[in-house]
Write an enzyme that holds these catalytic residues in place. Structure first.
Site, short mmCIF file in Angstrom:
data_model
loop_
_atom_site.label_atom_id
_atom_site.label_comp_id
_atom_site.label_asym_id
_atom_site.label_seq_id
_atom_site.Cartn_x
_atom_site.Cartn_y
_atom_site.Cartn_z
N ASN A 1 -10.81 39.59 -9.38
CA ASN A 1 -9.71 40.29 -10.07
C ASN A 1 -8.87 41.11 -9.08
O ASN A 1 -7.64 41.14 -9.15
CB ASN A 1 -10.26 41.26 -11.13
CG ASN A 1 -10.89 40.55 -12.31
OD1 ASN A 1 -10.68 39.37 -12.52
ND2 ASN A 1 -11.67 41.29 -13.09
N LEU B 1 -9.59 58.34 -12.84
CA LEU B 1 -10.11 59.33 -13.79
C LEU B 1 -9.75 59.03 -15.24
O LEU B 1 -9.66 59.95 -16.06
CB LEU B 1 -9.58 60.72 -13.40
CG LEU B 1 -10.07 61.24 -12.03
CD1 LEU B 1 -9.25 62.44 -11.58
CD2 LEU B 1 -11.54 61.59 -12.08
N GLY C 1 -5.85 60.29 -15.20
CA GLY C 1 -5.00 59.67 -14.17
C GLY C 1 -5.82 59.27 -12.95
O GLY C 1 -6.92 58.74 -13.09
N ASP D 1 -6.08 46.18 -23.85
CA ASP D 1 -7.36 45.78 -23.26
C ASP D 1 -7.50 46.47 -21.90
O ASP D 1 -6.75 46.17 -20.97
CB ASP D 1 -7.38 44.24 -23.09
CG ASP D 1 -8.71 43.72 -22.55
OD1 ASP D 1 -9.57 44.53 -22.19
OD2 ASP D 1 -8.86 42.48 -22.50
N GLY E 1 -9.41 48.96 -13.51
CA GLY E 1 -9.84 49.46 -12.19
C GLY E 1 -9.56 48.43 -11.11
O GLY E 1 -9.20 48.78 -9.98
N ASP E 2 -9.75 47.17 -11.45
CA ASP E 2 -9.50 46.11 -10.46
C ASP E 2 -8.01 46.02 -10.14
O ASP E 2 -7.62 45.86 -8.98
CB ASP E 2 -9.99 44.76 -11.02
CG ASP E 2 -11.49 44.78 -11.29
OD1 ASP E 2 -12.21 45.55 -10.62
OD2 ASP E 2 -11.93 44.04 -12.17
N SER F 1 -4.29 39.26 -16.58
CA SER F 1 -3.47 40.43 -16.98
C SER F 1 -2.84 41.14 -15.78
O SER F 1 -2.12 42.14 -15.96
CB SER F 1 -4.34 41.43 -17.76
OG SER F 1 -5.17 42.16 -16.88
O1 RIB Z 1 -13.85 45.00 -13.81
C1 RIB Z 1 -13.80 44.05 -14.84
C2 RIB Z 1 -14.67 42.90 -14.49
O2 RIB Z 1 -16.00 43.33 -14.47
C3 RIB Z 1 -14.62 41.77 -15.51
O3 RIB Z 1 -13.68 40.79 -15.14
C4 RIB Z 1 -16.04 41.24 -15.51
O4 RIB Z 1 -16.12 40.00 -14.92
C5 RIB Z 1 -16.86 42.27 -14.74
O5 RIB Z 1 -17.29 41.78 -13.58
#
Ligand code: RIB
Length: 316
Positions: free
Chosen positions: A44, A223, A227, A248, A253-254, A293
């Protein structure tokens, strides 16, 4: 010009169910939708950085199965390099079982890392050149730690900037943290690693100071509703959560890490990169799924300018 980013981490297939609320243990609730798509924190983050415009190579591992083929097909469609997507002949592609609450957009995840928890010393060794010639190495904690430590050692010896996203939460040896240039935990991970409960900006400063005592050079803490926060030796700053309509939050975070690292790769300073991470994370929660996304650069720049003003070469 964008410098070279290597993301070394997990790919798993996300199997997501959406429902009006999350079940309590032992309960069954009827859901409203099922989604299957590419996920895994490493993947991601690589997709987020790639869509944001960074020059990214992902190192990951999938199984010799239909989920693995889906991953490679997805990367090809995205225009991403697949040369370092290893295939495990014995272990299956990992998957994540995700529940999303449609009312709050929050989620619960169980990840079964599968093949990406089986990256061998030989796999890592075959990436030595790639890692050592990168400008930035971005890693997470969703793969087997022996491979993670080996990759970080290669980067550290070569003087590559190492960014560690400490997800999913795990305890880490201090010798490992000493090699990290920038750490990007959320508040839960920061608490596990520093012992500091974060409820205020002052708490975030305290947690960041603990990381810095352990040898980490710069700290970024996401956080949630407060933020995102960054601190280096000169200053610290908290930027507020951006007002968007969340459907969603999985993968936010990714998205943050991908946008953050893209900005660093373009030579932007820590606090500008913090803003890019914040914008990228905010955009990702307005769409369903994780990798799918991730926003493109145009959307990122538009939201950035709306909230932080005109974009300049070095900083905001
Ligand atoms: O950070 C979200 C991810 O965490 C999801 O895509 C899932 O695969 C998990 O690894």
């Amino acid at each position: 010009m964008s410098r070279k980013v290597v993301v070394f981490g997990s790919y798993v297939t996300d199997l997501t169910g959406r429902s009006g609320r999350l079940p309590v243990p032992g309960e069954t609730v009827k859901g409203s939708a099922f989604l299957m798509g590419p996920g895994g924190k490493g993947s991601n983050q690589a997709v987020a950085a790639h869509r944001a415009g960074a020059d990214v190579t992902l190192v990951t591992k999938v199984g010799s199965d239909v989920f693995g083929t889906m991953a490679v097909d997805f990367y090809k469609k995205e225009g991403m390099d697949t040369s370092y997507v290893f295939v495990d002949e014995k272990k299956e592609t990992g998957c994540a079982l995700i529940l999303v609450d449609e009312t709050t957009a929050q989620n619960e995840i169980v990840v079964l890392s599968g093949a990406c928890d089986n990256i061998t010393p030989e796999d890592v060794e075959s990436c030595r050149e790639l890692i050592a010639s990168a400008d930035i190495l971005l890693v997470q904690l969703e793969i087997n730690f022996d491979a993670l430590f080996q990759a970080v050692d290669i980067a550290w010896e070569a003087g590559v900037t190492i960014v560690l996203n400490t997800a999913p939460a795990a305890k880490l040896p201090d010798e490992f943290l000493r090699r990290i240039d920038i750490v990007t935990p959320n508040e839960t991970e920061a608490k596990l690693l520093t012992g500091v409960t974060i409820e205020t900006e002052e708490d975030a400063k305290k947690a960041a100071a603990v990381f810095m005592e352990k040898g980490v050079k710069e700290v970024v803490i996401t956080l949630g509703s407060m933020g995102a926060f960054a601190m280096n030796r000169e200053k610290s700053e908290l930027v507020g959560r951006l007002p968007v309509e969340a459907v969603d939050t999985t993968g936010a975070g990714d998205a943050f890490n991908g946008g953050f690292v893209m900005a660093l790769a373009e030579g932007k300073d820590l606090f500008t990169a913090l803003r890019y991470g914040n914008v990228t994370g905010a955009l990702s929660v307005t769409r369903k799924g994780t990798a799918p996304s991730m926003p493109d650069r145009k959307a990122i720049d538009e939201l950035y300018e709306k909230h932080y003003g005109k974009i300049t070469a070095g900083g905001y």
